[in-house]
Design an enzyme around this catalytic site. Structure first.
Site, short mmCIF file in Angstrom:
data_model
loop_
_atom_site.label_atom_id
_atom_site.label_comp_id
_atom_site.label_asym_id
_atom_site.label_seq_id
_atom_site.Cartn_x
_atom_site.Cartn_y
_atom_site.Cartn_z
N LEU A 159 0.78 -1.08 0.33
CA LEU A 159 -0.06 0.07 0.00
C LEU A 159 0.94 1.02 -0.01
CD1 LEU A 159 -3.15 1.08 1.82
CD2 LEU A 159 -1.07 2.53 1.94
N LEU A 160 0.67 1.78 -1.13
CA LEU A 160 0.77 3.34 -0.67
C LEU A 160 0.18 4.87 -0.47
CD1 LEU A 160 2.61 5.13 -3.87
CD2 LEU A 160 0.46 6.24 -3.59
N ASP A 184 0.35 9.07 1.28
CA ASP A 184 0.98 10.53 1.23
C ASP A 184 2.55 10.58 0.41
OD1 ASP A 184 -1.29 9.95 2.98
OD2 ASP A 184 0.57 11.76 4.14
N GLN A 218 4.39 7.61 1.75
CA GLN A 218 3.82 6.31 2.54
C GLN A 218 4.11 4.76 2.31
OE1 GLN A 218 3.51 7.21 6.09
NE2 GLN A 218 4.69 7.68 5.52
N TYR A 251 6.45 8.32 9.81
CA TYR A 251 4.09 9.07 9.35
C TYR A 251 4.67 9.72 9.03
CZ TYR A 251 0.98 6.14 11.42
OH TYR A 251 -0.05 5.47 11.58
N SER A 252 4.39 10.42 7.61
CA SER A 252 4.88 11.41 6.25
C SER A 252 5.72 12.49 7.50
CB SER A 252 3.46 12.42 6.10
OG SER A 252 3.06 10.94 5.10
C1 FRU Z 1 -2.51 11.03 5.61
C2 FRU Z 1 -2.32 10.45 6.73
C3 FRU Z 1 -0.49 10.81 7.87
C4 FRU Z 1 -0.25 10.00 8.36
C5 FRU Z 1 0.11 9.10 7.07
C6 FRU Z 1 0.73 7.60 7.37
O1 FRU Z 1 -2.90 9.90 4.77
O2 FRU Z 1 -2.45 10.18 7.47
O3 FRU Z 1 -1.21 12.05 8.38
O4 FRU Z 1 1.20 10.45 8.74
O5 FRU Z 1 -0.78 9.56 6.38
O6 FRU Z 1 0.55 7.10 6.65
#
Ligand code: FRU
Length: 460
Positions: free
Chosen positions: A22-23, A25, A41, A84-85
């Site tokens: 899964l991809l 952000d 991500q 995370y992002s």
């Molecule tokens: C947005 C989000 C971000 C988070 C990331 C986790 O889609 O929820 O806020 O850092 O995805 O994958």
């Protein structure tokens, strides 16, 4: 390794996808030593939103992408449940990544750490650990650092946040060395009680105007607006050197009018262009689980790169000019036909419609599945597709500021990005045709109002 494109019937060619899994952000967008870097991500082990690492692709031209080794893995105490992002900046010839370390403690409570990782070659990263811990007045939903430098060399970071009263907000931090950060409070003073979390904040500054882009969760649908599970959009205004954003008296405007565009990020390339990538995208969990590509072991893609501009009070998005290099052979050109069925020869296409004056009402159907309709009297454009979970037809629509004169669509086997009136509005969506047809069926209601249609096949 060039991007692997053998992902079954709905595999994509020119869009960025993960090799599997899964991809979500786009992260860490930057042009570093001349090379474009896109991180994303990535759940490498399945098509659900469990542990995230940072996938990585690079390109010299924004259209041919090469897979790189995973940049960040969740393997430290401060990011053990997900890297995370976040974003990237270049400083003293090094590439700095800022990201959120997502942690579940022994009591299964969330903890968030804003972390730094540094690289000399842009490929291998050394984690430096957290640079920002939990601020008071906020829950542990603090994430998605976006960093940029002002002309006076000061560094700023915006962070998506949730206040203790469970409403969304954005925090802003200041630094002179990228290591020590001081919180300057909320980026914008607002009383938005409607959303419970603001994700992925970003700030762009054009000569005349700044725009604060963010992805608020929890907005209530209102007519044609806010109909997706979560939204991404912006406020225009002014960014003050004190770290405050003063919004204009314009409402929050969605960046995209389609079905699943979310979590966009921008960067400025060496020519000063703002380029945006978004995620296609966010869906209700049960709709996401039913996406047909799950059977092939992958899900989701990024949008094509879009140049971001500001004109007449709003942001404009246009496919970057480099995408023209994907065109192959001679285009099919159609002029002056009220009814036409165009047979496409590939699954990757660019189709543009140009009217001499304004368009009359029309309908066109892509692969017997996506219907685009325009009502001249209402200046309303509407896109309809079949929801692959419920099998019901569903629509998104927008009323244009001015009559329709131009449209440009980028098509793949299961994606459409439709740019309207030179990027004043965009519809992005996934679609999964039930039949193996590769036609565009167009019917214009008024003669003399037919556009010139140009259809290109695109290279993978
Ligand atoms: C947005 C989000 C971000 C988070 C990331 C986790 O889609 O929820 O806020 O850092 O995805 O994958």
């Amino acid at each position: 390794m060039a991007q692997n494109k053998t992902m079954g019937k709905y595999g994509l060619g020119y869009h960025i996808t993960a090799p599997k899994g899964l991809l979500n952000d786009p992260n860490g967008l930057i042009q570093f030593n001349g090379v474009y870097h896109v991180f994303y991500q990535w759940n490498q082990n399945g098509t659900t939103h469990t542990t995230k690492s940072w996938g990585h692709v690079t390109s010299d031209d924004l259209i041919h992408w090469t897979n790189q080794p995973v940049a960040l893995e969740p393997d430290e105490w401060f990011d053990k449940d997900g890297c995370y992002s976040g974003s990237a900046v270049s400083f003293e010839n090094k590439l700095y990544l800022f990201y959120t370390g997502n942690v579940r403690n022994e009591k299964n409570e969330r903890e968030s750490y804003q972390c730094l990782a540094v690289s000399e070659d842009g490929i291998h990263f050394e984690k430096k650990g957290p640079v920002i811990a939990q601020p008071s007045g906020y829950t542990a939903h603090i994430r998605d650092p976006k960093v940029w430098q002002e002309e006076n060399n000061d560094w700023w970071m915006v962070l998506g946040a949730q206040k203790d009263n469970l409403t969304g907000d954005t925090l802003i931090y200041h630094s002179t060395n990228l290591i020590d950060w001081t919180c300057k409070g909320s980026l914008i003073d607002h009383a938005n009680e409607d959303s419970f979390m603001w994700e992925c904040p970003d700030l762009v500054q054009f000569e005349q105007k700044a725009a604060f882009i963010f992805s608020p969760q929890g907005l209530t649908a209102k007519g044609d607006e806010f109909n997706n599970i979560y939204q991404s959009g912006y406020l225009t205004g002014e960014f003050k050197k004190t770290g405050k954003f003063l919004p204009d008296d314009h409402p929050f405007k969605e960046l995209d009018r389609g079905f699943e565009f979310y979590a966009p990020q921008t960067f400025q390339d060496n020519n000063g262009r703002y380029i945006l990538f978004g995620w296609m995208g966010v869906m209700e969990p049960e709709v996401e689980a039913a996406v047909p590509t799950v059977q092939d072991g992958w899900i989701h893609n990024l949008t094509i790169p879009r140049e971001l501009l500001y004109a007449e009070g709003q942001l404009i998005q246009r496919p970057v000019v480099e995408l023209e290099k994907l065109r192959q052979g001679q285009p099919q050109v159609i002029v002056g036909k009220t009814k036409e069925s165009l047979q496409l020869t590939t699954l990757q296409n660019e189709i543009s419609f140009n009217w001499k004056e304004a368009a009359g009402s029309f309908a066109f159907q892509i692969r017997n599945e996506v219907l685009v309709e325009y009502d001249k009297a209402l200046r309303r454009i509407q896109v309809t597709r079949t929801n692959w979970l419920t099998n019901k037809r569903e629509t998104r629509a927008v009323t244009l500021k001015r009559p329709l004169t131009q449209m440009q669509g980028f098509l793949e086997s299961s994606t459409l990005e439709l740019f309207v009136n030179d990027g004043e509005e965009v519809f992005s969506l996934r679609y999964f045709p039930a039949q193996e047809v590769n036609t565009l069926d167009i019917s214009f209601c008024e003669t003399d109002k037919e556009p010139k249609i140009t259809a290109y096949s695109l290279k993978q």
